[in-house]
Design a protein around this motif. Sequence first.
Motif, PDB file in Angstrom:
ATOM      1  N   TRP A 176       0.785  -1.180  -0.022  1.00  0.00           N
ATOM      2  CA  TRP A 176       0.010  -0.162   0.080  1.00  0.00           C
ATOM      3  C   TRP A 176       0.842   1.181  -0.014  1.00  0.00           C
ATOM      4  O   TRP A 176       0.487   2.257  -0.679  1.00  0.00           O
ATOM      5  N   LEU A 177       1.829   1.297   0.649  1.00  0.00           N
ATOM      6  CA  LEU A 177       2.794   2.451   0.972  1.00  0.00           C
ATOM      7  C   LEU A 177       3.634   2.748  -0.246  1.00  0.00           C
ATOM      8  O   LEU A 177       3.886   3.974  -0.551  1.00  0.00           O
ATOM      9  N   SER A 178       4.074   1.700  -0.813  1.00  0.00           N
ATOM     10  CA  SER A 178       4.923   1.698  -2.059  1.00  0.00           C
ATOM     11  C   SER A 178       4.715   2.537  -3.262  1.00  0.00           C
ATOM     12  O   SER A 178       3.432   2.164  -3.670  1.00  0.00           O
ATOM     13  N   GLU A 179       5.113   3.538  -3.826  1.00  0.00           N
ATOM     14  CA  GLU A 179       4.912   4.276  -5.151  1.00  0.00           C
ATOM     15  C   GLU A 179       5.160   2.956  -6.104  1.00  0.00           C
ATOM     16  O   GLU A 179       4.638   3.430  -7.252  1.00  0.00           O
ATOM     17  N   GLU A 180       6.061   2.088  -5.982  1.00  0.00           N
ATOM     18  CA  GLU A 180       6.479   0.967  -6.931  1.00  0.00           C
ATOM     19  C   GLU A 180       5.412   0.234  -7.285  1.00  0.00           C
ATOM     20  O   GLU A 180       5.452  -0.605  -8.217  1.00  0.00           O
ATOM     21  N   THR A 181       4.437  -0.008  -6.124  1.00  0.00           N
ATOM     22  CA  THR A 181       3.196  -1.022  -6.567  1.00  0.00           C
ATOM     23  C   THR A 181       2.211  -0.732  -7.638  1.00  0.00           C
ATOM     24  O   THR A 181       1.904   0.384  -7.593  1.00  0.00           O
ATOM     25  N   PRO A 182       2.376  -1.392  -8.790  1.00  0.00           N
ATOM     26  CA  PRO A 182       1.508  -1.240  -9.676  1.00  0.00           C
ATOM     27  C   PRO A 182      -0.093  -1.104  -9.241  1.00  0.00           C
ATOM     28  O   PRO A 182      -0.669  -1.512  -8.316  1.00  0.00           O
ATOM     29  N   LEU A 183      -0.814  -0.252  -9.854  1.00  0.00           N
ATOM     30  CA  LEU A 183      -2.305   0.260  -9.264  1.00  0.00           C
ATOM     31  C   LEU A 183      -3.028  -0.735  -9.143  1.00  0.00           C
ATOM     32  O   LEU A 183      -4.048  -0.845  -8.544  1.00  0.00           O
ATOM     33  N   ASP A 184      -3.075  -1.670 -10.537  1.00  0.00           N
ATOM     34  CA  ASP A 184      -4.000  -2.796 -10.051  1.00  0.00           C
ATOM     35  C   ASP A 184      -3.878  -3.787  -8.959  1.00  0.00           C
ATOM     36  O   ASP A 184      -4.794  -4.071  -8.175  1.00  0.00           O
ATOM     37  N   GLU A 185      -2.655  -3.809  -8.543  1.00  0.00           N
ATOM     38  CA  GLU A 185      -2.182  -4.443  -7.023  1.00  0.00           C
ATOM     39  C   GLU A 185      -2.652  -3.572  -5.694  1.00  0.00           C
ATOM     40  O   GLU A 185      -3.405  -3.951  -4.989  1.00  0.00           O
ATOM     41  N   VAL A 186      -2.593  -2.194  -5.992  1.00  0.00           N
ATOM     42  CA  VAL A 186      -3.117  -1.415  -4.895  1.00  0.00           C
ATOM     43  C   VAL A 186      -4.692  -1.422  -4.840  1.00  0.00           C
ATOM     44  O   VAL A 186      -5.217  -1.646  -3.878  1.00  0.00           O
ATOM     45  N   LYS A 187      -5.373  -1.649  -6.070  1.00  0.00           N
ATOM     46  CA  LYS A 187      -6.894  -1.682  -6.145  1.00  0.00           C
ATOM     47  C   LYS A 187      -7.138  -2.875  -5.523  1.00  0.00           C
ATOM     48  O   LYS A 187      -8.304  -2.725  -4.798  1.00  0.00           O
ATOM     49  N   SER A 188      -6.375  -3.999  -5.691  1.00  0.00           N
ATOM     50  CA  SER A 188      -6.896  -5.209  -5.185  1.00  0.00           C
ATOM     51  C   SER A 188      -7.046  -5.251  -3.667  1.00  0.00           C
ATOM     52  O   SER A 188      -7.632  -6.253  -3.115  1.00  0.00           O
ATOM     53  N   LEU A 189      -6.298  -4.317  -2.986  1.00  0.00           N
ATOM     54  CA  LEU A 189      -6.326  -4.299  -1.298  1.00  0.00           C
ATOM     55  C   LEU A 189      -7.780  -3.602  -0.813  1.00  0.00           C
ATOM     56  O   LEU A 189      -7.736  -3.654   0.178  1.00  0.00           O
ATOM     57  N   LEU A 190      -8.505  -2.903  -1.748  1.00  0.00           N
ATOM     58  CA  LEU A 190      -9.733  -2.115  -1.352  1.00  0.00           C
ATOM     59  C   LEU A 190     -11.001  -2.993  -1.375  1.00  0.00           C
ATOM     60  O   LEU A 190     -12.106  -3.089  -2.193  1.00  0.00           O
TER      61      LEU A 190
END
Length: 212
Positions: A176-190
């Motif tokens: 969640w914190l890393s700017e390097e995480t692809p946005l699709d992976e970030v969205k998967s946390l929601l």
Amino acid sequence: MCGRFSLTEALNDLQEHYQFTMREDFQYTENNNIAPSQSVMAVVEVDHVRYPVQFRWGLIPPFAKDEKIGFKTFNARSETVDEKPSFKKAFHKKRCLIPASSFYEWKKISSKEKQPYSIKPASASLITFAGLWETWRNGDQLVRSCTILTTTPNDKMASIHDRMPVILDSSSYEKWLSEETPLDEVKSLLVPFPSSRMKLEEISSDFFKKST
């Protein structure tokens, strides 16, 4: 929706859990009734190092003409967070963790009565909300503010409200914190937090009168 929460953990315990580097200027005060516009603790990551910070609760986007917008932006819907102008940039670059001991929600009993609930982890002492933050400047005034993301409710929360905050597992903090995480992976946390890992307790409305 998440409009009230508490944070009563000791600072040392928070540092151990989130593995952040303490800052000399960081000030922490326990609060069992945190409301929008008040100061909240958050954890951010800069160059792979985590730090504790204080944000005003109610995100003020950089383009805002007035800080009062923060009273409408203390929550951000996860379904549209990457589309809304107020949150889109922060979702890409300025994600944070917002610790809580519990949060509060009100169940409508009748047209005149609501029953407050305290929601806590079933077997842990901390909740971690998915948050976003921004910096707003107005002349010499500088305000750093944040919002808490919300999602659809789990089975337990659905009996009280049609929204709930996005709650992150510790295994998801870095993603969640890393700017390097692809946005699709970030969205998967929601996604909704599992009902089995939450407990709901009825509390008296007098609690909020005593803690204001």
